[in-house]
Design a protein around this motif. Structure first.
Motif, PDB file in Angstrom:
ATOM      1  N   MET A   1       0.850  -1.215   0.000  1.00 22.91           N
ATOM      2  CA  MET A   1       0.000   0.000   0.000  1.00 22.91           C
ATOM      3  C   MET A   1       0.875   1.251   0.000  1.00 22.91           C
ATOM      4  SD  MET A   1      -3.164   1.099   0.111  1.00 22.91           S
ATOM      5  CE  MET A   1      -3.590   2.160   1.508  1.00 22.91           C
ATOM      6  N   ARG A   2       0.555   2.157  -0.915  1.00 26.94           N
ATOM      7  CA  ARG A   2       1.305   3.413  -0.920  1.00 26.94           C
ATOM      8  C   ARG A   2       0.820   4.308   0.214  1.00 26.94           C
ATOM      9  NH1 ARG A   2       1.599   6.249  -6.474  1.00 26.94           N
ATOM     10  NH2 ARG A   2      -0.657   6.280  -6.269  1.00 26.94           N
ATOM     11  N   GLU A   3       1.776   4.941   0.854  1.00 27.57           N
ATOM     12  CA  GLU A   3       1.428   5.779   2.001  1.00 27.57           C
ATOM     13  C   GLU A   3       1.367   7.246   1.574  1.00 27.57           C
ATOM     14  OE1 GLU A   3       3.113   6.199   6.500  1.00 27.57           O
ATOM     15  OE2 GLU A   3       4.057   4.710   5.201  1.00 27.57           O
ATOM     16  N   LYS A   4       0.265   7.884   1.947  1.00 23.92           N
ATOM     17  CA  LYS A   4       0.059   9.284   1.575  1.00 23.92           C
ATOM     18  C   LYS A   4       0.959  10.190   2.398  1.00 23.92           C
ATOM     19  CE  LYS A   4      -4.623   9.660   0.529  1.00 23.92           C
ATOM     20  NZ  LYS A   4      -5.974  10.076   0.932  1.00 23.92           N
ATOM     21  N   LEU A   5       1.612  11.150   1.751  1.00 23.54           N
ATOM     22  CA  LEU A   5       2.386  12.130   2.516  1.00 23.54           C
ATOM     23  C   LEU A   5       1.651  13.474   2.553  1.00 23.54           C
ATOM     24  CD1 LEU A   5       4.965  12.800   4.079  1.00 23.54           C
ATOM     25  CD2 LEU A   5       5.989  13.507   1.921  1.00 23.54           C
ATOM     26  N   ILE A   6       1.227  13.938   1.376  1.00 20.87           N
ATOM     27  CA  ILE A   6       0.523  15.226   1.313  1.00 20.87           C
ATOM     28  C   ILE A   6      -0.861  14.995   0.723  1.00 20.87           C
ATOM     29  CG2 ILE A   6       0.552  17.582   0.376  1.00 20.87           C
ATOM     30  CD1 ILE A   6       3.578  17.389   0.191  1.00 20.87           C
ATOM     31  N   GLU A   7      -1.866  15.516   1.411  1.00 19.35           N
ATOM     32  CA  GLU A   7      -3.233  15.388   0.914  1.00 19.35           C
ATOM     33  C   GLU A   7      -3.814  16.800   0.751  1.00 19.35           C
ATOM     34  OE1 GLU A   7      -6.815  12.465   1.990  1.00 19.35           O
ATOM     35  OE2 GLU A   7      -6.394  13.932   3.577  1.00 19.35           O
ATOM     36  N   ILE A   8      -4.136  17.121  -0.492  1.00 26.31           N
ATOM     37  CA  ILE A   8      -4.712  18.439  -0.790  1.00 26.31           C
ATOM     38  C   ILE A   8      -6.166  18.194  -1.166  1.00 26.31           C
ATOM     39  CG2 ILE A   8      -4.568  20.430  -2.348  1.00 26.31           C
ATOM     40  CD1 ILE A   8      -1.567  19.868  -2.558  1.00 26.31           C
ATOM     41  N   LYS A   9      -7.072  18.774  -0.373  1.00 28.02           N
ATOM     42  CA  LYS A   9      -8.495  18.450  -0.531  1.00 28.02           C
ATOM     43  C   LYS A   9      -9.318  19.703  -0.778  1.00 28.02           C
ATOM     44  CE  LYS A   9     -11.046  14.861   1.635  1.00 28.02           C
ATOM     45  NZ  LYS A   9     -11.338  14.086   2.844  1.00 28.02           N
ATOM     46  N   ASN A  10      -9.963  19.755  -1.928  1.00 24.94           N
ATOM     47  CA  ASN A  10     -10.861  20.861  -2.295  1.00 24.94           C
ATOM     48  C   ASN A  10     -10.234  22.229  -2.005  1.00 24.94           C
ATOM     49  OD1 ASN A  10     -13.011  18.654  -0.732  1.00 24.94           O
ATOM     50  ND2 ASN A  10     -13.100  19.014  -2.933  1.00 24.94           N
ATOM     51  N   LEU A  34      -5.435  16.613  -4.678  1.00 26.39           N
ATOM     52  CA  LEU A  34      -4.183  15.976  -5.079  1.00 26.39           C
ATOM     53  C   LEU A  34      -3.583  15.243  -3.893  1.00 26.39           C
ATOM     54  CD1 LEU A  34      -1.811  15.824  -7.193  1.00 26.39           C
ATOM     55  CD2 LEU A  34      -0.957  17.935  -6.199  1.00 26.39           C
ATOM     56  N   ASP A  35      -3.166  14.012  -4.130  1.00 19.14           N
ATOM     57  CA  ASP A  35      -2.433  13.256  -3.102  1.00 19.14           C
ATOM     58  C   ASP A  35      -1.010  13.023  -3.590  1.00 19.14           C
ATOM     59  OD1 ASP A  35      -4.664  13.010  -1.495  1.00 19.14           O
ATOM     60  OD2 ASP A  35      -5.255  11.073  -2.343  1.00 19.14           O
ATOM     61  N   ILE A  36      -0.052  13.264  -2.710  1.00 18.91           N
ATOM     62  CA  ILE A  36       1.346  12.941  -3.018  1.00 18.91           C
ATOM     63  C   ILE A  36       1.745  11.809  -2.076  1.00 18.91           C
ATOM     64  CG2 ILE A  36       3.729  13.816  -3.077  1.00 18.91           C
ATOM     65  CD1 ILE A  36       2.012  15.335  -5.067  1.00 18.91           C
ATOM     66  N   PHE A  37       2.305  10.756  -2.645  1.00 15.83           N
ATOM     67  CA  PHE A  37       2.655   9.578  -1.850  1.00 15.83           C
ATOM     68  C   PHE A  37       4.139   9.583  -1.480  1.00 15.83           C
ATOM     69  CE2 PHE A  37      -1.184   8.623  -4.136  1.00 15.83           C
ATOM     70  CZ  PHE A  37      -1.958   7.996  -3.180  1.00 15.83           C
ATOM     71  N   LYS A  38       4.439   8.925  -0.366  1.00 17.18           N
ATOM     72  CA  LYS A  38       5.827   8.855   0.108  1.00 17.18           C
ATOM     73  C   LYS A  38       6.729   8.205  -0.935  1.00 17.18           C
ATOM     74  CE  LYS A  38       4.852   9.125   4.988  1.00 17.18           C
ATOM     75  NZ  LYS A  38       4.977   8.625   6.350  1.00 17.18           N
ATOM     76  N   GLY A  39       7.853   8.824  -1.172  1.00 15.64           N
ATOM     77  CA  GLY A  39       8.849   8.273  -2.093  1.00 15.64           C
ATOM     78  C   GLY A  39       8.643   8.644  -3.551  1.00 15.64           C
ATOM     79  N   GLU A  40       7.545   9.331  -3.858  1.00 17.85           N
ATOM     80  CA  GLU A  40       7.280   9.696  -5.251  1.00 17.85           C
ATOM     81  C   GLU A  40       8.201  10.814  -5.734  1.00 17.85           C
ATOM     82  OE1 GLU A  40       2.917   9.321  -7.095  1.00 17.85           O
ATOM     83  OE2 GLU A  40       3.017  10.780  -5.477  1.00 17.85           O
ATOM     84  N   PHE A  41       8.362  10.863  -7.058  1.00 17.89           N
ATOM     85  CA  PHE A  41       9.019  11.985  -7.724  1.00 17.89           C
ATOM     86  C   PHE A  41       7.989  12.547  -8.695  1.00 17.89           C
ATOM     87  CE2 PHE A  41      12.811  13.145 -10.759  1.00 17.89           C
ATOM     88  CZ  PHE A  41      12.389  14.463 -10.778  1.00 17.89           C
ATOM     89  N   VAL A  42       7.413  13.684  -8.317  1.00 18.51           N
ATOM     90  CA  VAL A  42       6.311  14.268  -9.086  1.00 18.51           C
ATOM     91  C   VAL A  42       6.777  15.566  -9.737  1.00 18.51           C
ATOM     92  CG1 VAL A  42       3.950  15.169  -8.942  1.00 18.51           C
ATOM     93  CG2 VAL A  42       4.662  13.317  -7.414  1.00 18.51           C
ATOM     94  N   ALA A  43       6.553  15.700 -11.037  1.00 13.90           N
ATOM     95  CA  ALA A  43       6.859  16.959 -11.718  1.00 13.90           C
ATOM     96  C   ALA A  43       5.565  17.738 -11.917  1.00 13.90           C
ATOM     97  CB  ALA A  43       7.523  16.687 -13.063  1.00 13.90           C
ATOM     98  N   VAL A  44       5.638  19.045 -11.772  1.00 15.16           N
ATOM     99  CA  VAL A  44       4.467  19.905 -11.986  1.00 15.16           C
ATOM    100  C   VAL A  44       4.765  20.845 -13.151  1.00 15.16           C
ATOM    101  CG1 VAL A  44       2.897  21.596 -10.964  1.00 15.16           C
ATOM    102  CG2 VAL A  44       3.915  19.814  -9.520  1.00 15.16           C
ATOM    103  N   LEU A  45       3.931  20.747 -14.192  1.00 13.42           N
ATOM    104  CA  LEU A  45       4.098  21.569 -15.392  1.00 13.42           C
ATOM    105  C   LEU A  45       2.937  22.539 -15.525  1.00 13.42           C
ATOM    106  CD1 LEU A  45       4.914  18.910 -18.164  1.00 13.42           C
ATOM    107  CD2 LEU A  45       6.503  20.604 -17.216  1.00 13.42           C
ATOM    108  N   GLY A  46       3.156  23.593 -16.271  1.00 12.82           N
ATOM    109  CA  GLY A  46       2.073  24.546 -16.537  1.00 12.82           C
ATOM    110  C   GLY A  46       2.703  25.847 -16.974  1.00 12.82           C
TER     111      GLY A  46
END
Ligand code: ADP
Ligand code: MG
Length: 283
Positions: A1-10, A34-46
């Motif tokens: 199970m992936r563990e949530k680190l950051i939870e952004i809600k509404n 948006l949920d960010i999980f522990k250990g992820e490498f997430v890029a944000v574009l825009g």
């Protein structure tokens, strides 16, 4: 199970201008989930103004949301105290390396964060040496930061966050002001931090060739999340990218224009794809 680190809600966020009671007409972020999980490498574009920096600042509680909640490892960013606790878990590196160096000697600069956390001096010494080695700047620990290149300064800034032992690091266009060599140094450091040290990484970037190196890519426009998927799914959706004023990585574009069906993300796979397209062996 992936563990949530950051939870952004509404989450929505509006900037207030001086003397103004009401939020500006169009919020910088609108209803972000948006949920960010522990250990992820997430890029944000825009493209510019899409809300990337605002989102970054919500992740480490520099800002509190206007509505909705941001929770980091179970802590909600709704008070000053919780904000401090969140900043111990989520560090931040900004675009301009000159704005984040505070000391006149490299190792003192790296020590600044843990000193503020009240870490004991022997432990600070150990963390500073280790963090400087992690970013390949140990040999320059006695230097004056203003004599360093932009890439070296950014690596010192990253070492400062590593020395605070945060679980996550948010980098807001950390390579935007660097030359190609500095960019490569910083990207290598970021990848090593994620893959070898297990630090969760959120990288805001406008370089497609950086975004393809992430595990997951988020595309923003007008304060909303437009897409959230793997690099290969994101970069095969050319229509979506163009609709949001984003470009395609060069190797991807080249293969596309040759009519090669598979989605190619980097130079090596581009060479392989063209080679088999030509029926030869160029590898
Ligand atoms: P990005 O990082 O993607 O360029 P930002 O998060 O900086 O986007 O900005 C999102 C929106 O919020 C833009 O419309 C921008 O003009 C506005 N904005 C950003 N910072 C401020 C500020 N300090 N005051 C008022 N509006 C701001
Ligand atoms: Mg920005």
């Amino acid at each position: 199970m992936r563990e949530k680190l950051i939870e952004i809600k509404n989450v929505s966020y509006s900037y207030y201008t001086d003397g103004e009671e009401e939020a500006t007409a169009s919020p910088a972020l609108s209803d972000i989930n948006l949920d960010i999980f522990k250990g992820e490498f997430v890029a944000v574009l825009g493209h510019n103004g899409s809300g990337k920096s605002t989102l970054a600042k919500l992740c480490n509680a520099i800002f509190e949301p206007s509505t909705g909640t941001v929770t980091v490892d179970g802590i909600t960013s709704d008070s000053e105290e919780n904000g401090d606790a969140i900043r111990r878990k989520v560090g931040m590196v900004f675009q301009n390396p000159d704005n984040q160096i505070v000391a006149t000697i490299v190792e003192d600069d790296v020590a600044f964060g843990p000193e503020n956390l009240g870490v004991d001096p022997a432990e600070i010494r150990r963390r500073v040496d280790s963090a400087l080695k992690d970013v390949n700047m140990y040999d320059m620990r006695d230097r004056e930061p203003h004599n360093l290149s932009g890439g070296q300064k950014q690596r010192v800034a990253i070492a400062g966050v590593i020395a605070m032992q945060t679980e996550c690091i948010v980098l807001d266009e950390p390579t935007a002001m660097l030359d190609p060599m500095g960019r490569a140094e910083v990207m290598n450091t970021i990848k090593r931090m994620n893959k070898e040290m297990g630090i969760t990484v959120i990288l805001v970037t406008h370089f497609m060739e950086e975004a393809v190196q992430a595990d997951r890519v988020i595309v923003m426009d007008s304060g909303r999340i437009i897409a959230d998927d793997t690099p290969s799914n994101i970069f095969s959706d050319i229509e979506m990218l163009k609709a949001h004023s984003l470009s395609v990585p060069e190797p991807t574009e080249l293969c596309l224009r040759l009519g090669i069906k598979e989605t190619v993300l980097d130079t090596d796979s581009c060479v392989r794809a063209i080679s088999s397209y030509l029926g030869g062996d160029m590898t």
